[in-house]
Design a protein around this motif. Structure first.
Motif, PDB file in Angstrom:
ATOM      1  N   TYR A  42       0.980  -1.154  -0.002  1.00 18.44           N
ATOM      2  CA  TYR A  42       0.019  -0.030  -0.032  1.00 18.44           C
ATOM      3  C   TYR A  42       0.667   1.355  -0.063  1.00 18.44           C
ATOM      4  O   TYR A  42       0.489   2.093  -0.879  1.00 18.44           O
ATOM      5  CB  TYR A  42      -0.818  -0.076   1.317  1.00 18.44           C
ATOM      6  CG  TYR A  42      -1.866   1.036   1.195  1.00 18.44           C
ATOM      7  CD1 TYR A  42      -2.968   1.124   0.558  1.00 18.44           C
ATOM      8  CD2 TYR A  42      -1.445   2.291   2.374  1.00 18.44           C
ATOM      9  CE1 TYR A  42      -3.766   2.350   0.829  1.00 18.44           C
ATOM     10  CE2 TYR A  42      -2.333   3.238   2.437  1.00 18.44           C
ATOM     11  CZ  TYR A  42      -3.545   3.291   1.756  1.00 18.44           C
ATOM     12  OH  TYR A  42      -4.195   4.419   1.931  1.00 18.44           O
ATOM     13  N   ASP A  43       1.838   1.225   0.741  1.00 20.22           N
ATOM     14  CA  ASP A  43       2.839   2.504   0.987  1.00 20.22           C
ATOM     15  C   ASP A  43       3.717   2.515  -0.268  1.00 20.22           C
ATOM     16  O   ASP A  43       3.765   3.908  -0.828  1.00 20.22           O
ATOM     17  CB  ASP A  43       3.552   2.415   2.143  1.00 20.22           C
ATOM     18  CG  ASP A  43       3.069   2.312   3.454  1.00 20.22           C
ATOM     19  OD1 ASP A  43       1.607   2.880   3.598  1.00 20.22           O
ATOM     20  OD2 ASP A  43       3.614   2.174   4.497  1.00 20.22           O
ATOM     21  N   ALA A  44       4.124   1.495  -0.843  1.00 25.93           N
ATOM     22  CA  ALA A  44       4.783   1.572  -2.175  1.00 25.93           C
ATOM     23  C   ALA A  44       3.771   2.120  -3.189  1.00 25.93           C
ATOM     24  O   ALA A  44       4.415   2.924  -4.231  1.00 25.93           O
ATOM     25  CB  ALA A  44       5.359   0.154  -2.733  1.00 25.93           C
ATOM     26  N   ILE A  45       2.650   1.918  -3.298  1.00 22.36           N
ATOM     27  CA  ILE A  45       1.572   2.477  -4.506  1.00 22.36           C
ATOM     28  C   ILE A  45       1.660   3.972  -4.245  1.00 22.36           C
ATOM     29  O   ILE A  45       1.676   4.933  -5.077  1.00 22.36           O
ATOM     30  CB  ILE A  45       0.488   1.615  -4.390  1.00 22.36           C
ATOM     31  CG1 ILE A  45       0.537   0.133  -4.784  1.00 22.36           C
ATOM     32  CG2 ILE A  45      -0.611   2.371  -5.480  1.00 22.36           C
ATOM     33  CD1 ILE A  45      -0.576  -0.617  -4.612  1.00 22.36           C
ATOM     34  N   ARG A  46       1.305   4.133  -2.807  1.00 22.57           N
ATOM     35  CA  ARG A  46       1.243   5.696  -2.719  1.00 22.57           C
ATOM     36  C   ARG A  46       2.531   6.568  -2.936  1.00 22.57           C
ATOM     37  O   ARG A  46       2.374   7.774  -3.238  1.00 22.57           O
ATOM     38  CB  ARG A  46       0.727   5.895  -1.372  1.00 22.57           C
ATOM     39  CG  ARG A  46      -0.752   5.355  -0.801  1.00 22.57           C
ATOM     40  CD  ARG A  46      -1.055   5.561   0.553  1.00 22.57           C
ATOM     41  NE  ARG A  46      -1.303   6.836   0.616  1.00 22.57           N
ATOM     42  CZ  ARG A  46      -1.451   7.693   1.820  1.00 22.57           C
ATOM     43  NH1 ARG A  46      -1.723   6.745   3.037  1.00 22.57           N
ATOM     44  NH2 ARG A  46      -1.939   8.929   2.003  1.00 22.57           N
ATOM     45  N   ASN A  47       3.513   5.810  -2.730  1.00 25.20           N
ATOM     46  CA  ASN A  47       4.888   6.808  -2.760  1.00 25.20           C
ATOM     47  C   ASN A  47       5.499   6.683  -4.171  1.00 25.20           C
ATOM     48  O   ASN A  47       6.445   6.850  -4.340  1.00 25.20           O
ATOM     49  CB  ASN A  47       5.846   6.052  -1.801  1.00 25.20           C
ATOM     50  CG  ASN A  47       5.476   6.431  -0.183  1.00 25.20           C
ATOM     51  OD1 ASN A  47       4.752   7.290  -0.230  1.00 25.20           O
ATOM     52  ND2 ASN A  47       6.052   5.395   0.364  1.00 25.20           N
ATOM     53  N   GLY A  48       4.791   6.121  -5.173  1.00 22.96           N
ATOM     54  CA  GLY A  48       5.021   5.801  -6.568  1.00 22.96           C
ATOM     55  C   GLY A  48       6.174   5.068  -6.800  1.00 22.96           C
ATOM     56  O   GLY A  48       7.090   5.176  -7.817  1.00 22.96           O
ATOM     57  N   GLU A  49       6.327   4.099  -5.839  1.00 25.06           N
ATOM     58  CA  GLU A  49       7.493   3.158  -6.113  1.00 25.06           C
ATOM     59  C   GLU A  49       7.181   1.684  -6.707  1.00 25.06           C
ATOM     60  O   GLU A  49       8.266   0.873  -6.593  1.00 25.06           O
ATOM     61  CB  GLU A  49       8.158   2.927  -4.628  1.00 25.06           C
ATOM     62  CG  GLU A  49       8.608   3.978  -3.902  1.00 25.06           C
ATOM     63  CD  GLU A  49       9.035   4.251  -2.663  1.00 25.06           C
ATOM     64  OE1 GLU A  49       8.476   3.196  -1.926  1.00 25.06           O
ATOM     65  OE2 GLU A  49       9.508   5.102  -1.844  1.00 25.06           O
ATOM     66  N   LEU A  50       5.787   1.315  -6.910  1.00 22.97           N
ATOM     67  CA  LEU A  50       5.653   0.195  -7.337  1.00 22.97           C
ATOM     68  C   LEU A  50       5.064   0.284  -8.691  1.00 22.97           C
ATOM     69  O   LEU A  50       3.893   1.092  -8.898  1.00 22.97           O
ATOM     70  CB  LEU A  50       4.628  -0.697  -6.309  1.00 22.97           C
ATOM     71  CG  LEU A  50       4.365  -1.956  -6.842  1.00 22.97           C
ATOM     72  CD1 LEU A  50       4.334  -2.869  -5.365  1.00 22.97           C
ATOM     73  CD2 LEU A  50       2.886  -2.128  -7.316  1.00 22.97           C
TER      74      LEU A  50
END
Length: 471
Positions: free
Chosen positions: A403-411
């Motif tokens: 979830y955090d990776a998606i929000r941070n543009g990392e996935l």
């Protein structure tokens, strides 16, 4: 506002959200002409909806397996259904059309309308073998055996039918248990279609499935779902904006007057007016944990992972299929996740993972020890493939990390329909001090669970570099 064919009014009749699978032709005009021959004349917005509903791929199959239509009451969505049912009966040769509604009186009223159209049209009436009017048995049967059945939804209604077309009216009240009974009825048909028509759910409605359809439709990533939504959107808040009234009510000037809406505005509460007349969903009504726009922003069709990757396996509770996901680092930065294999049943899984292990030499194969896929650990181990398992705490960490990776543009992902649908359907399962993905009813989120586990395994290196030491 008066009835007009001006370009401005026609523009207002177009849905604010219109995400439709590509089609090369449409049978919509045929359906419109048949309806007109029966005395049912469609407005421009209804014709557009029917065109999109009946879009065809090369070879003649429907471009949209699912069609969702969201529009406020009294605009005339029932006419779209009636035109589609007439066409299914008399043009397309649908052997069985099932029309269901939440309440029996709604299904019965729909039956009486379609019956009147047929009774008053000689060319259609002559093709009818029987019209059943007994309570609970309402339906129309043609001389060639084509049938249209009407029923109220329940946990068991629809079981045993092998329908070509499923009309789900009042979709804002559509429990997952009812879908579990209805959906398999289309599985054996060569060109099936499900059509959802509904309004914004009230707090008391069981709207989990329709909300999921909305989320997938708004995301615009599905290759088999058409979503048409007439509403100004949740970001809009001016209840007295006449232009917003027109955006949400394509029949304004045809069936609904500004004067009538003004009376509703005075009589209804703000919340009821926004929901019932303007189709504005409450801001907290999302059925998905992952924001559709964020997921869409992370789409990169050219994205790919560098080796070594991590593989992960998940199986839904009904064990009707299995999903293998992968995660790996990208040269451009970030993490790439992908659904690498997904098929019915589970008998193919061990052999597929053996082939993937040989081909890409992953760092690990990850399975949730508390999930349904855990039953395959023994088989994989016996096949010489060591498996890394996650605990409940680690599964919660995996969900939070993704979830955090998606929000941070990392996935990043490549827009696979099965993974898109799982993301749109995902909800939260609360834990003591965290949460994990929630499995509900017949909603299969195994593609999302698989890539979640794979991404967690990748981030947990070197402790998860189990297979890497073998190479």
């Amino acid at each position: 506002m008066t009835i007009s064919q001006s370009g401005e009014q026609l523009a207002l009749q177009r849905p604010r959200v219109r995400n439709v699978p590509e089609y090369v032709s449409s049978a919509g005009l045929e359906a419109v002409e048949l309806a007109a021959s029966a005395g049912l004349f469609l407005d421009p917005w209804q014709r557009l909806a029917l065109d999109d509903t009946l879009g065809e791929k090369p070879g003649g199959k429907w471009s949209a397996f699912e069609v969702g239509i969201l529009v406020a009451r009294q605009n005339g969505k029932g006419a779209i259904i009636e035109a589609r049912e007439l066409a299914g009966l008399f043009l397309f040769g649908d052997k069985l059309i099932v029309h269901s509604a939440h309440e029996f009186k709604t299904a019965q009223e729909a039956f009486l309308r379609i019956k009147a159209l047929i009774d008053n049209t000689d060319a259609l009436r002559r093709r009818v073998h029987m019209i059943r009017t007994a309570h609970g048995e309402e339906g129309i049967e043609l001389r060639d055996g084509t049938r249209l059945r009407f029923m109220a939804r329940s946990r068991s209604s629809g079981r045993g039918f092998s329908g070509d077309t499923m009309i789900l009216d009042e979709a804002q009240e559509l429990p997952l248990a009812a879908m579990a009974a209805l959906l398999p009825t289309l599985s054996a048909r060569p060109n099936p279609q499900i059509i959802y028509t509904g309004t914004v759910p009230a707090p008391e409605n069981d709207a989990e499935h329709f909300t999921s359809v909305r989320d997938r439709g708004r995301a615009g990533l599905s290759k088999s779902l058409a979503w048409l939504e007439w509403s100004p959107g949740e970001e809009w808040s001016d209840l007295d904006d006449r232009e917003a009234w027109a955006v949400a009510n394509p029949a304004l000037g045809y069936r609904i007057s500004v004067e009538f809406i003004e009376k509703e505005r005075e009589a209804l509460s703000d919340a009821d007016f926004a929901r019932e007349r303007l189709s504005v969903w409450p801001r907290n009504s999302t059925g998905s944990v992952i924001d559709a726009k964020l997921w869409r922003d992370q789409l990169d069709p050219t994205s790919e992972a560098e080796n070594p990757v991590v593989l992960a396996l998940d199986v839904p509770p009904d064990r009707q299929c299995a999903s293998i996901g992968s995660a790996g680092r990208r040269t451009a930065g970030g993490v790439h996740v992908e659904l690498v294999d997904r098929r019915p049943g589970t008998g193919w899984v061990v052999e597929s993972i053996k082939q993937l292990v040989t081909a890409c030499r992953p760092k690990a194969v990850v399975i949730d020890s508390a999930g349904p896929a855990a039953s395959l650990i023994v088989e994989l181990t016996a096949a010489g493939i060591p498996v890394v398992t996650t605990s409940a705490r680690e599964m919660a960490q995996a969900c939070g990390s993704l979830y955090d990776a998606i929000r941070n543009g990392e996935l990043w992902h490549i827009g696979q329909p099965e993974l898109n649908d799982a993301v749109a359907a995902a909800s939260k399962r609360p834990l003591q001090d965290a949460w994990a993905w929630q499995r509900k009813g017949n909603t299969d989120i195994s593609p999302l669970v698989a890539v979640t586990l794979a991404a967690f395994g990748l981030a947990s290196s070197p402790s998860y570099d189990v297979l890497g030491s073998i190479w």
